[in-house]
Design a protein around this motif. Structure first.
Motif, short mmCIF file in Angstrom:
data_model
loop_
_atom_site.label_atom_id
_atom_site.label_comp_id
_atom_site.label_asym_id
_atom_site.label_seq_id
_atom_site.Cartn_x
_atom_site.Cartn_y
_atom_site.Cartn_z
N ALA A 47 44.28 -2.38 -15.75
CA ALA A 47 43.49 -3.32 -14.82
C ALA A 47 41.90 -3.58 -15.02
CB ALA A 47 43.67 -3.04 -13.29
N LEU A 48 41.51 -2.25 -15.26
CA LEU A 48 39.86 -2.13 -15.40
C LEU A 48 39.82 -2.71 -16.96
CD1 LEU A 48 39.41 1.58 -14.07
CD2 LEU A 48 37.84 -0.71 -13.79
N ALA A 49 40.50 -2.33 -17.97
CA ALA A 49 40.46 -2.73 -19.01
C ALA A 49 40.28 -4.64 -19.07
CB ALA A 49 41.54 -2.59 -20.29
N ARG A 50 41.27 -4.84 -18.52
CA ARG A 50 41.17 -6.40 -18.36
C ARG A 50 40.17 -7.19 -17.70
NH1 ARG A 50 45.87 -10.47 -17.78
NH2 ARG A 50 44.71 -12.40 -17.33
N ALA A 51 39.56 -6.50 -16.52
CA ALA A 51 38.47 -6.87 -15.76
C ALA A 51 37.19 -6.59 -16.75
CB ALA A 51 38.24 -6.13 -14.53
N VAL A 52 37.06 -5.56 -17.39
CA VAL A 52 35.83 -5.34 -18.28
C VAL A 52 35.85 -6.27 -19.25
CG1 VAL A 52 35.05 -3.89 -20.05
CG2 VAL A 52 35.59 -3.02 -17.82
N THR A 53 37.17 -6.76 -19.94
CA THR A 53 37.27 -7.74 -20.79
C THR A 53 36.85 -9.13 -20.64
OG1 THR A 53 38.89 -6.48 -21.95
CG2 THR A 53 38.74 -8.84 -22.80
N GLU A 54 37.16 -9.34 -19.37
CA GLU A 54 37.14 -10.83 -19.05
C GLU A 54 35.25 -10.73 -18.36
OE1 GLU A 54 41.05 -11.78 -16.95
OE2 GLU A 54 39.23 -11.25 -15.63
N GLU A 87 23.15 -10.52 -24.76
CA GLU A 87 23.85 -11.41 -25.73
C GLU A 87 23.52 -10.69 -27.15
OE1 GLU A 87 23.84 -16.03 -24.69
OE2 GLU A 87 22.33 -15.15 -26.02
N ASP A 88 22.38 -9.85 -27.30
CA ASP A 88 21.91 -9.36 -28.71
C ASP A 88 22.60 -8.01 -28.87
OD1 ASP A 88 20.90 -11.64 -29.37
OD2 ASP A 88 19.14 -11.08 -28.32
N VAL A 105 32.71 -9.02 -19.71
CA VAL A 105 32.04 -8.93 -20.81
C VAL A 105 31.86 -10.14 -21.69
CG1 VAL A 105 31.63 -7.79 -23.05
CG2 VAL A 105 32.02 -6.48 -21.37
N HIS A 106 32.93 -10.99 -21.69
CA HIS A 106 33.46 -12.05 -22.36
C HIS A 106 32.65 -13.25 -21.71
CE1 HIS A 106 35.38 -16.07 -22.96
NE2 HIS A 106 35.71 -15.35 -24.39
N ASP A 107 33.01 -13.16 -20.27
CA ASP A 107 32.36 -14.53 -19.51
C ASP A 107 30.77 -14.26 -19.35
OD1 ASP A 107 34.79 -15.07 -19.42
OD2 ASP A 107 35.19 -14.69 -17.41
N GLU A 108 30.32 -13.14 -18.82
CA GLU A 108 28.92 -12.94 -18.33
C GLU A 108 28.18 -12.19 -19.43
OE1 GLU A 108 28.53 -13.48 -14.95
OE2 GLU A 108 30.54 -14.03 -14.64
N ASP A 137 31.82 -16.94 -34.09
CA ASP A 137 32.09 -18.04 -32.83
C ASP A 137 32.83 -17.29 -31.67
OD1 ASP A 137 31.02 -19.94 -34.18
OD2 ASP A 137 33.05 -20.50 -35.42
N GLU A 138 33.62 -16.47 -32.29
CA GLU A 138 34.53 -15.51 -31.27
C GLU A 138 33.84 -14.10 -31.41
OE1 GLU A 138 37.61 -16.28 -33.32
OE2 GLU A 138 38.76 -17.76 -31.97
N ARG A 139 33.09 -13.51 -30.16
CA ARG A 139 32.19 -12.64 -30.28
C ARG A 139 32.83 -11.04 -29.66
NH1 ARG A 139 26.31 -12.67 -28.71
NH2 ARG A 139 25.54 -14.02 -30.34
N PHE A 140 33.92 -11.49 -29.30
CA PHE A 140 34.96 -10.48 -28.63
C PHE A 140 36.20 -10.09 -29.20
CE2 PHE A 140 37.15 -7.86 -25.73
CZ PHE A 140 36.32 -7.53 -24.79
N ALA A 141 36.51 -8.89 -29.97
CA ALA A 141 37.63 -8.63 -30.62
C ALA A 141 38.39 -7.66 -29.83
CB ALA A 141 37.28 -8.53 -31.98
N VAL A 142 39.45 -7.76 -29.77
CA VAL A 142 40.45 -6.62 -29.15
C VAL A 142 41.14 -6.12 -30.39
CG1 VAL A 142 42.60 -6.16 -27.93
CG2 VAL A 142 40.86 -7.50 -26.96
N VAL A 143 41.05 -4.88 -30.66
CA VAL A 143 41.57 -4.19 -31.78
C VAL A 143 42.72 -3.28 -31.25
CG1 VAL A 143 41.11 -2.71 -33.94
CG2 VAL A 143 39.31 -4.13 -32.78
N THR A 144 43.81 -3.54 -31.88
CA THR A 144 45.10 -2.92 -31.58
C THR A 144 45.66 -2.37 -33.03
OG1 THR A 144 46.39 -4.82 -31.45
CG2 THR A 144 45.90 -3.94 -29.51
N GLY A 145 46.83 -1.25 -32.77
CA GLY A 145 47.17 -0.74 -33.82
C GLY A 145 47.69 0.77 -33.54
N PRO A 146 48.33 1.34 -34.32
CA PRO A 146 48.95 2.62 -33.96
C PRO A 146 47.91 3.87 -34.25
CG PRO A 146 49.92 1.61 -35.86
CD PRO A 146 49.17 0.86 -35.35
#
Ligand SMILES: Nc1ncnc2c1ncn2[C@@H]1O[C@H](COP(=O)(O)OP(=O)(O)OP(=O)(O)O)[C@@H](O)[C@H]1O
Ligand SMILES: [Mg+2]
Length: 875
Positions: free
Chosen positions: A709-716, A689-690, A718-721, A609-618
């Motif tokens: 800023a770029l990271a955010r824009a890319v995320t949006e 989508e595939d 890829v997620h939306d479009e 359902d959620e196709r986009f995951a942001v992965v964080t960590g040390p």
């Protein structure tokens, strides 16, 4: 590609040259872009400028030659181990024209005839010594499209006869080049803008002409209709065949084994570009070596044919769910039926590299041992068919049915060639008795003669009464009767002296002489008859090249299927389910890292359902490993392999994209921010989508604010479009807020275990964003004064808050201005630290400038230690 050209100075004085040197210079000017190695007896020689080049490159002695036209430099290599020298020249960027003596010196009236018998180039080497058994060496040919596709590319491996062609938009053709990685390529005048790793060899534009291409293709392959429709493909194929002919100094006669062209559609395979292959370390690791690669983990193949096929499968994972399932069915059956699997693998271990063997047979280079090896291989076929007798999966049953036992060819070789023939094919001992009456008669004459000679000693001793009389044979004088000096008076009249030794004399009799002629004559005729018969057999086998190639192909595929099954069992892989909505992996592992990490921690993945995951960590917590593991599981599944996971339900992917940020790719020396953005552009344009998109630290190569800023824009975007399955590992913690807001995105994070003094990594992915304060925690653990860590925490919180609110501004610079009245405009650091008041600001600045996300724990500790000492000094 470089040659040395005809040595200019000498060539000018051509009329004065000796005939041999004239011959040399003529060949040099004919093969202008090559370094000519010129056979003189047992050596290949180079002269003049070429000798200097050879001496320097090969680290051999530069000598000189003197003849009526003067003295000039010369350098030579022994023919017997020419291969390694040729290899050195190839890797130094030369192509090498081998000029052999093509006439027996005895037959020559003047200078011995010489001709270039092949031009060795990086893509067309044939010597077994220079070829790696487990990989193909391709030469590629590129032609521009007339209408329709942008370009076509054809590949040939002249050592095996594999010949493929495809066409399409520029980008897909580029991908093919990246997958096949040709050692060399030729390009038509209309094929532009490709980036190929292999060596570019200029080749006559004429060869790319439509008509000559059509003619050549028709002469070679049994299925020219596969290609003729498409002008670019046709021209790429034609030029490639012309180039193969040129390098082998052959016409179709020597290249008959290139008898089929495989035309494929790039859309039948998952797209993987160079960046993805590299960053997933499919064929080579990021340092360019071959250990710790995916192919390395899977390669438990039984024969060289299988190893090359495995590479080929990995190069092109399938996208047709049905085709994937067929492979998986076969792999599954072989994992279940271990006895069948082991029998098949056992049988395949008997298999020689018959693809290269049949190529040698066609070129007339195979010896009798090669034919026996071919027979041994074909003998394994009935056993394999037997082993597979009651297999149920289609892929196995069909391959079994298609396997030709080739009784005719096996029978012929078995009848004609002895079990253990010598390497030489001209000196007899090759053809089996009973195969040819004429030969048997000659051998009988020979045998009788030898028997007669063997009995002669006894008979002559009796006749002459000389007990010490001996009959012998020597290469120069032939048969003789030897009598020691004290017995010479008893020698009969019919003895004729042949040779005088110190203590004896050697004689012959008229009968011995005639027997000798008979024996030697019969031997000579038998040897040449054997050679003739051998060539007949070889030609008869060559005529079946097509069928043998087909057997080779099936054996190769069976080897890959059985290997995938064996690896699945050994490594505890499980069968993936394809065609699912989304990517769900239970307890997935990284197939390569799990082989080197003593305790690999499996992780789940759920991109449904959620196709986009942001992965964080040390740092070092396992983000990159995790993302690649997801991609590799999908790639393996679409190859037809089981996967390193307890369970996997996967969507069929059309393409895997990877973009590893500048910080991770520095070792490759290729990462500029521009490049990062170019690749990102490609992803944003082409992902569907595939597709699976891995973004690892994108935005690293520019200022923090821009990157964020770029990271955010890319995320949006890829997620939306785009809607692609996406894993985005980032150190921009602000991105976790974005992911929390977007409906089809989520946060995942890795943690470090902070209990006790040491920081250890759990490598276990959990839901939600990372706290982002691990660096400061480490600092506190290490004993940094509270004042410093509290301030650091305060600054970090402000930093992230600011990032969320005003992407696009350089927060660091702002903060420095806010907290440090001196800093702006004060470039004089020395002066600043001299004052007590400036120290505060300095430490703050040092803290701010520390790029915590990129530091190793040790670096962080050192940095904190330094800061602490500075604070202590002030107190
Ligand atoms: N699941 C795991 N189980 C065991 N060891 C692992 C696991 N994942 C990663 N590792 C080990 O940790 C090391 C670091 O992993 P990785 O490079 O993925 O970390 P990262 O979070 O991407 O680090 P960075 O932020 O520096 O890029 C790997 O080289 C591997 O040896
Ligand atoms: Mg990483």
């Amino acid at each position: 590609m470089q040659g040395t050209g005809p040595p200019a100075k000498m060539a000018e004085r051509r009329e004065e040259l000796t005939p041999m040197m004239r011959q040399y210079f003529e060949l040099c000017s004919e093969y202008e872009d090559a370094l000519v190695l010129f056979q003189v007896g047992d050596f290949y020689e180079a002269f003049c400028e070429a000798a200097e080049v050879a001496a320097r490159r090969l680290e051999i002695t530069l000598t000189s030659r003197e003849d009526s036209s003067g003295e000039y430099p010369m350098a030579g290599i022994p023919i017997d181990n020419a291969a390694s020298y040729v290899e050195t020249l190839l890797s130094a960027g030369y192509r090498v024209a081998i000029a052999d003596q093509v006439q027996e010196p005895e037959e020559a009236t003047g200078v011995v005839d010489r001709a270039v018998t092949r031009v060795v180039t990086p893509g067309t080497v044939l010597d077994d010594e220079l070829l790696s058994a487990g990989s193909n060496t391709y030469v590629a040919s590129l032609a521009g499209g007339e209408s329709g596709p942008d370009a076509a590319v054809a590949f040939v491996d002249v050592s095996t006869g594999e010949f493929r062609v495809t066409s399409g938009p520029h980008g897909t053709v580029q991908d093919e080049l990246d997958r096949f990685r040709p050692a060399e390529y030729v390009a038509g005048p209309d094929a532009e803008g490709f980036d190929v790793e292999g060596m570019h060899t200029p080749f006559e534009a004429d060869a790319f002409g439509r008509e000559s291409a059509c003619e050549r293709l028709g002469a070679y392959v049994s299925n020219p209709e596969a290609v003729v429709e498409n002008g670019a493909e046709l021209r790429a194929c034609g030029a490639l065949l012309a180039y193969a002919e040129y390098t082998q100094s052959a016409d179709r006669g020597g290249l008959e084994y290139i008898s089929r062209v495989t035309r494929y559609d790039t859309r039948e395979g998952m797209r993987l570009d160079r960046t993805a292959l590299r960053s997933l370390e499919v064929f080579e690791n990021r340092e360019g070596g071959d250990d710790h690669t995916l192919v390395g983990v899977l390669d438990d193949t039984a024969c060289a044919l299988g190893r090359r096929e495995l590479v080929h499968w990995l190069r092109r994972p399938l996208v047709d769910a049905g085709a994937i399932e067929r492979r998986l069915d076969a792999v599954e059956e072989l994992t279940r039926r271990s006895l069948v699997r082991e029998e098949v693998r056992e049988g395949l271990r008997e298999v020689y590299d018959i693809e290269r063997l049949i190529a040698r047979v066609s070129r007339g280079r195979a010896n009798a041992r090669d034919l026996r090896s071919l027979k041994t291989t074909l003998d394994a076929v009935p056993l394999l068919r037997e082993a597979l007798a009651d297999c149920e999966s289609d892929a196995l049953a069909e391959r079994r049915a298609a396997l030709d036992e080739m009784d005719d060819v096996r029978g012929l070789i078995g009848r004609a060639i002895v079990d253990e023939p010598p390497i030489e094919v001209t000196e007899g001992g090759v053809i089996r008795e009973g195969y040819d009456d004429g030969l048997d008669e000659l051998r009988e004459t020979e045998r009788e003669g030898r028997e007669w000679v063997a009995d002669l000693e006894e008979a002559e001793r009796e006749r002459t009464g000389i007990d010490s009389l001996k009959v012998g044979y020597n290469e120069v004088h032939g048969y003789y009767i030897e009598v020691t000096n004290p017995n010479l008076d008893r020698v009969p009249d019919d003895y004729t002296r042949r040779q005088t030794l110190k203590n004896s004399e050697r004689f012959y009799t008229p009968e011995l002489k005639s027997r000798e002629d008979e024996i030697l004559g019969a031997t000579e005729r038998a040897d040449s008859r054997e050679y003739e018969l051998f060539r007949e057999v070889r030609d008869a086998v060559a005529a079946e090249a097509d069928r043998i190639q087909r057997v080779a192909e099936l054996l190769a595929e069976l080897d890959v299927l059985a290997t995938l099954a064996a690896v699945a069992v050994d490594r505890n892989y499980s069968r993936p389910a394809l065609g699912a909505e989304g990517i769900t992996i239970e307890a997935g592992r990284h197939p390569v890292v799990e082989t080197t990490e003593p305790t690999f921690v499996p992780n789940d993945t759920d991109l449904t359902d959620e196709r986009f995951a942001v992965v964080t960590g040390p740092n070092m917590s396992g983000k990159s490993t995790y993302m690649r593991q997801v991609a590799l599981v999908c790639l393996l599944a679409q190859t037809g392999s089981f996967v390193p996971a307890d369970d996997a339900a996967l969507s069929v992917l059309d393409r895997i994209f990877t973009r590893v940020g500048a910080s991770d790719d520095i070792a490759g020396g290729r990462s500029t921010f521009m490049r990062e953005m170019t690749e990102l552009t490609e992803i944003l344009h082409s992902a569907t989508e595939d597709s699976l998109v891995l973004l690892d630290e994108v935005g690293r190569g520019t200022s923090t604010a821009d990157g964020r800023a770029l990271a955010r824009a890319v995320t949006e975007f890829v997620h939306d479009e785009v809607g692609a399955f996406t894993l985005f590992a980032t150190h921009f913690h602000g991105l976790t807020d974005v992911a929390a807001e977007l409906p089809r995105a989520r946060n995942l994070h890795f943690t470090a275990d902070r209990s006790g003094e040491a920081v250890s990594f759990v490598h276990s992915v959990v839901e939600g964003p990372a706290s982002g304060s691990y660096g400061v925690d480490v600092a506190r653990l290490a004993g940094v004064p509270d004042r410093v860590t509290d301030r650091a925490r305060e600054l970090l919180d402000g930093d992230d808050a600011a990032a969320g609110a005003t992407p696009g501004q350089d927060d660091h610079a702002d903060r420095t201005r806010l907290t440090n009245g001196h800093a702006a405009g004060n470039g004089d650091g020395e002066a600043a630290t001299a004052e007590g008041g400036a120290d505060d600001a300095d430490i703050e600045r040092a803290l701010l400038e520390a790029d915590i996300a990129r530091m190793t724990p040790l670096e962080a500790l050192n940095r904190l230690d330094e800061l602490q000492r500075r604070v202590e000094e002030r107190q």
